[in-house]
Write a protein that holds these residues in place. Structure first.
Motif, PDB file in Angstrom:
ATOM      1  N   ASP A  50       7.788  82.435 112.395  1.00 42.24           N
ATOM      2  CA  ASP A  50       7.602  83.400 113.471  1.00 42.24           C
ATOM      3  C   ASP A  50       8.714  84.439 113.425  1.00 42.24           C
ATOM      4  N   SER A  51       8.377  85.659 113.820  1.00 48.59           N
ATOM      5  CA  SER A  51       9.372  86.726 113.896  1.00 48.59           C
ATOM      6  C   SER A  51      10.163  86.575 115.192  1.00 48.59           C
ATOM      7  N   ILE A  52      11.459  86.330 115.047  1.00 47.76           N
ATOM      8  CA  ILE A  52      12.353  86.176 116.195  1.00 47.76           C
ATOM      9  C   ILE A  52      13.587  87.034 115.949  1.00 47.76           C
ATOM     10  N   GLU A  53      13.767  88.045 116.790  1.00 50.26           N
ATOM     11  CA  GLU A  53      14.921  88.947 116.679  1.00 50.26           C
ATOM     12  C   GLU A  53      15.028  89.527 115.264  1.00 50.26           C
ATOM     13  N   HIS A  54      13.898  90.037 114.766  1.00 48.23           N
ATOM     14  CA  HIS A  54      13.818  90.702 113.459  1.00 48.23           C
ATOM     15  C   HIS A  54      14.101  89.753 112.289  1.00 48.23           C
ATOM     16  N   ASP A  55      13.954  88.462 112.529  1.00 54.20           N
ATOM     17  CA  ASP A  55      14.112  87.465 111.468  1.00 54.20           C
ATOM     18  C   ASP A  55      12.856  86.594 111.445  1.00 54.20           C
ATOM     19  N   LEU A  56      12.510  86.041 110.279  1.00 50.10           N
ATOM     20  CA  LEU A  56      11.405  85.097 110.193  1.00 50.10           C
ATOM     21  C   LEU A  56      11.979  83.691 110.189  1.00 50.10           C
ATOM     22  N   LYS A 110       9.189  86.411  98.509  1.00 50.05           N
ATOM     23  CA  LYS A 110       8.101  86.820  99.395  1.00 50.05           C
ATOM     24  C   LYS A 110       8.529  86.785 100.851  1.00 50.05           C
ATOM     25  N   LEU A 111       9.280  85.776 101.220  1.00 50.37           N
ATOM     26  CA  LEU A 111       9.717  85.645 102.605  1.00 50.37           C
ATOM     27  C   LEU A 111      10.570  86.839 103.016  1.00 50.37           C
ATOM     28  N   GLU A 112      11.447  87.291 102.145  1.00 50.63           N
ATOM     29  CA  GLU A 112      12.267  88.460 102.431  1.00 50.63           C
ATOM     30  C   GLU A 112      11.393  89.702 102.579  1.00 50.63           C
ATOM     31  N   LYS A 113      10.369  89.818 101.753  1.00 54.98           N
ATOM     32  CA  LYS A 113       9.477  90.968 101.835  1.00 54.98           C
ATOM     33  C   LYS A 113       8.672  90.946 103.134  1.00 54.98           C
ATOM     34  N   TYR A 114       8.202  89.764 103.539  1.00 57.42           N
ATOM     35  CA  TYR A 114       7.449  89.684 104.787  1.00 57.42           C
ATOM     36  C   TYR A 114       8.328  90.025 105.986  1.00 57.42           C
ATOM     37  N   LYS A 115       9.588  89.713 105.895  1.00 57.50           N
ATOM     38  CA  LYS A 115      10.521  90.093 106.953  1.00 57.50           C
ATOM     39  C   LYS A 115      10.588  91.610 107.065  1.00 57.50           C
ATOM     40  N   ARG A 116      10.653  92.297 105.932  1.00 55.46           N
ATOM     41  CA  ARG A 116      10.687  93.760 105.930  1.00 55.46           C
ATOM     42  C   ARG A 116       9.356  94.348 106.372  1.00 55.46           C
ATOM     43  N   LEU A 117       8.272  93.687 106.017  1.00 60.39           N
ATOM     44  CA  LEU A 117       6.948  94.162 106.415  1.00 60.39           C
ATOM     45  C   LEU A 117       6.796  94.154 107.927  1.00 60.39           C
ATOM     46  N   GLY A 118       7.344  93.138 108.598  1.00 61.86           N
ATOM     47  CA  GLY A 118       7.313  93.110 110.052  1.00 61.86           C
ATOM     48  C   GLY A 118       6.192  92.305 110.669  1.00 61.86           C
ATOM     49  N   VAL A 119       5.692  91.272 109.967  1.00 60.23           N
ATOM     50  CA  VAL A 119       4.645  90.433 110.549  1.00 60.23           C
ATOM     51  C   VAL A 119       5.217  89.574 111.673  1.00 60.23           C
ATOM     52  N   SER A 120       4.372  89.219 112.626  1.00 55.97           N
ATOM     53  CA  SER A 120       4.785  88.355 113.731  1.00 55.97           C
ATOM     54  C   SER A 120       4.655  86.878 113.390  1.00 55.97           C
ATOM     55  N   GLU A 121       3.634  86.544 112.599  1.00 54.98           N
ATOM     56  CA  GLU A 121       3.395  85.155 112.208  1.00 54.98           C
ATOM     57  C   GLU A 121       3.018  85.110 110.730  1.00 54.98           C
ATOM     58  N   LEU A 122       3.703  84.254 109.991  1.00 51.00           N
ATOM     59  CA  LEU A 122       3.427  84.071 108.567  1.00 51.00           C
ATOM     60  C   LEU A 122       3.051  82.622 108.336  1.00 51.00           C
ATOM     61  N   VAL A 123       1.865  82.402 107.772  1.00 51.82           N
ATOM     62  CA  VAL A 123       1.361  81.055 107.517  1.00 51.82           C
ATOM     63  C   VAL A 123       1.320  80.831 106.008  1.00 51.82           C
ATOM     64  N   HIS A 131       0.360  81.586 117.179  1.00 48.96           N
ATOM     65  CA  HIS A 131       0.887  82.451 118.223  1.00 48.96           C
ATOM     66  C   HIS A 131       0.204  83.811 118.226  1.00 48.96           C
ATOM     67  N   CYS A 132      -0.619  84.087 117.200  1.00 48.54           N
ATOM     68  CA  CYS A 132      -1.312  85.369 117.100  1.00 48.54           C
ATOM     69  C   CYS A 132      -2.807  85.255 117.373  1.00 48.54           C
ATOM     70  N   LEU A 133      -3.387  84.125 117.044  1.00 48.21           N
ATOM     71  CA  LEU A 133      -4.816  83.918 117.215  1.00 48.21           C
ATOM     72  C   LEU A 133      -5.076  82.841 118.264  1.00 48.21           C
ATOM     73  N   PRO A 134      -6.205  82.891 118.957  1.00 48.34           N
ATOM     74  CA  PRO A 134      -6.537  81.869 119.947  1.00 48.34           C
ATOM     75  C   PRO A 134      -7.060  80.607 119.283  1.00 48.34           C
ATOM     76  N   GLY A 135      -6.146  79.770 118.816  1.00 51.13           N
ATOM     77  CA  GLY A 135      -6.575  78.552 118.149  1.00 51.13           C
ATOM     78  C   GLY A 135      -5.448  77.840 117.458  1.00 51.13           C
ATOM     79  N   PHE A 136      -5.811  76.835 116.668  1.00 52.84           N
ATOM     80  CA  PHE A 136      -4.851  75.967 115.990  1.00 52.84           C
ATOM     81  C   PHE A 136      -5.111  75.993 114.476  1.00 52.84           C
ATOM     82  N   TRP A 137      -4.040  76.079 113.699  1.00 50.79           N
ATOM     83  CA  TRP A 137      -4.141  75.945 112.252  1.00 50.79           C
ATOM     84  C   TRP A 137      -4.219  74.467 111.900  1.00 50.79           C
TER      85      TRP A 137
END
Length: 227
Positions: A148-154, A120-133, A167-173
């Protein structure tokens, strides 16, 4: 269609064959535990209530990122794409709508926690999300993990406790114990969890409490007035 089997274009040109449409399924039958459903629903409801006016909110819909391959897809338990108000959609195609900035995965009993996650992590990298929780309600050591997406890597963050700023929403998980569902993933305006983003049920209850408090204040004010 021309008499020789070729396809005629609207502008008068011709192709050597008709296009072969690619089918992108909008649903699949996948077993889900009741607890996973409740945790996923709770998260979707609070995200929709908070951000529906400025973002599209998804929940278990297929997200496709390759227009030539229907197998290139994921179905996040929740995802958020800012830039348009929420609306009805059956699936999400990145080449038409853009990649979600945020995706959330809730680990269920049916998941192979390590083997499935690497894929799944590899797929999310290809999908291009900025933040994966990733939220694992059964994990005592690491219930909350964030990439977090940093230089096209998660790249995974180092967390010392199950609470971290988004880093995407105004708040804390935060990971908190909740009535009926137990350990749950929540979003809060503050790090301590004193100002949670409410679910619709919590929002309505708070509205009733505020109205009842206002009635009591008015009644007290009337009693204090001289007759």
């Amino acid at each position: 269609m021309m008499s020789d089997g070729r396809e005629e274009r609207v502008d008068g040109g011709r192709y050597v064959r008709t296009p072969r449409p690619v089918h992108f399924p909008v649903e699949a039958t996948v077993p889900e535990t009741k607890r996973h459903l409740e945790l996923r629903t709770l998260l979707y409801q609070l995200l929709k209530l908070a951000f529906a006016d400025s973002a599209a909110i998804g929940c278990d819909q297929f997200v496709y990122w390759d227009p030539t391959d229907p197998r290139a897809c994921l179905a996040p338990d929740a995802f958020v794409r800012f830039g348009e108000a929420d609306h009805q959609f059956r699936s999400w195609k990145v080449w038409e709508r853009g990649a979600p900035q945020l995706a959330i995965e809730i680990i269920s009993e049916s998941d192979e926690r390590d083997r499935d996650w690497d894929d799944k992590l590899e797929k999310y990298k290809r999908l291009g999300v900025s933040e994966l929780v990733r939220f694992d309600p059964e994990s005592r050591e690491r219930p909350l993990r964030i990439w977090d997406s940093i230089e096209h890597d998660l790249v995974e963050r180092e967390l010392t406790q199950p609470r971290e700023q988004s880093h995407c929403l105004p708040g804390f998980w935060l990971v908190l114990e909740q009535p009926e569902v137990g350990c749950a993933l929540r979003l809060s305006h503050d790090r301590e969890g004193a100002q949670l983003y409410p679910t619709p049920t919590e929002h309505e209850a708070e509205g009733r409490r505020a109205a009842e408090q206002r009635v009591r204040e008015l009644e007290e004010e009337l009693r204090r007035r001289p007759h």
